[in-house]
Design a protein around this motif. Structure first.
Motif, PDB file in Angstrom:
ATOM      1  N   UNK A 128       0.841  -1.214   0.000  1.00 39.45           N
ATOM      2  CA  UNK A 128       0.000   0.000   0.000  1.00 39.45           C
ATOM      3  C   UNK A 128       0.869   1.254   0.000  1.00 39.45           C
ATOM      4  N   UNK A 129       1.933   1.186   0.739  1.00 41.40           N
ATOM      5  CA  UNK A 129       2.842   2.341   0.778  1.00 41.40           C
ATOM      6  C   UNK A 129       3.445   2.580  -0.605  1.00 41.40           C
ATOM      7  N   UNK A 130       3.857   1.520  -1.261  1.00 43.40           N
ATOM      8  CA  UNK A 130       4.432   1.660  -2.601  1.00 43.40           C
ATOM      9  C   UNK A 130       3.396   2.208  -3.564  1.00 43.40           C
ATOM     10  N   UNK A 131       2.142   1.690  -3.468  1.00 40.05           N
ATOM     11  CA  UNK A 131       1.064   2.189  -4.339  1.00 40.05           C
ATOM     12  C   UNK A 131       0.833   3.666  -4.070  1.00 40.05           C
ATOM     13  N   UNK A 132       0.819   4.036  -2.835  1.00 38.79           N
ATOM     14  CA  UNK A 132       0.613   5.428  -2.485  1.00 38.79           C
ATOM     15  C   UNK A 132       1.753   6.308  -3.053  1.00 38.79           C
ATOM     16  N   UNK A 133       2.967   5.823  -2.969  1.00 41.81           N
ATOM     17  CA  UNK A 133       4.113   6.572  -3.496  1.00 41.81           C
ATOM     18  C   UNK A 133       4.027   6.668  -5.007  1.00 41.81           C
ATOM     19  N   UNK A 135       1.309   6.610  -6.826  1.00 37.86           N
ATOM     20  CA  UNK A 135       0.219   7.532  -7.156  1.00 37.86           C
ATOM     21  C   UNK A 135       0.682   8.960  -6.948  1.00 37.86           C
ATOM     22  N   UNK A 136       1.428   9.155  -5.936  1.00 36.32           N
ATOM     23  CA  UNK A 136       1.928  10.484  -5.633  1.00 36.32           C
ATOM     24  C   UNK A 136       2.908  10.943  -6.704  1.00 36.32           C
ATOM     25  N   UNK A 137       3.712  10.038  -7.184  1.00 38.40           N
ATOM     26  CA  UNK A 137       4.702  10.362  -8.187  1.00 38.40           C
ATOM     27  C   UNK A 137       4.029  10.636  -9.529  1.00 38.40           C
ATOM     28  N   UNK A 138       2.951  10.113  -9.821  1.00 32.67           N
ATOM     29  CA  UNK A 138       2.295  10.321 -11.103  1.00 32.67           C
ATOM     30  C   UNK A 138       1.466  11.513 -11.035  1.00 32.67           C
TER      31      UNK A 138
END
Length: 138
Positions: A128-133, A135-138
């Protein structure tokens, strides 16, 4: 000779009188003995009647005891049947408990499951943390 004959006759009469007296005494003794025997027979009859009463009472007691024994035997059979039924139920329960124990997780199993769960939760949290990162990066 007549005197002699007369004397013999007197002696004979005296002997007969003595014999009669003796026979009277003997008859009197026999009467007393018969009376005593009658009394003894009466006492024996009384004792026999008492014995009959005792025997009748004992027979009645035996009949009662037989009935009581029949009732006790029936109760014992019922208790024994119930005991066998309870044993059968207990055996089934023991079998079922053994089956449940086989299927139950042990403390080690639960500890292992918790370990795996913690590991999986930490992986999910990282994902989830990676997904959140991302999403944030895009």
């Amino acid at each position: 000779m007549q005197e002699q004959l007369l004397l013999q006759l007197v002696n004979l009469v005296q002997n007969l009188a003595e014999d009669m007296q003796w026979m009277k005494q003997e008859i009197q003794t026999m009467k007393q003995e018969i009376q005593t025997m009658k009394q003894e027979i009466q006492a024996m009859k009384q004792e026999i009647n008492e014995l009959k009463e005792k025997v009748n009472k004992q027979e009645e007691d035996i009949r009662w005891l037989k009935e009581q024994m029949k009732e006790n035997t029936a109760m014992i059979k019922a208790v024994r049947d119930n005991q066998l039924e309870q044993r059968s139920i207990q055996d089934a329960m023991q079998h079922e408990i053994a089956h449940i124990r086989e299927e139950m997780a042990t403390k080690g199993d639960i500890a292992y499951i918790h370990e795996r769960l913690d590991y999986q939760l930490s992986r999910i949290a990282r994902a989830e943390e990676e997904i959140h990162m991302l999403k944030k990066a895009n």
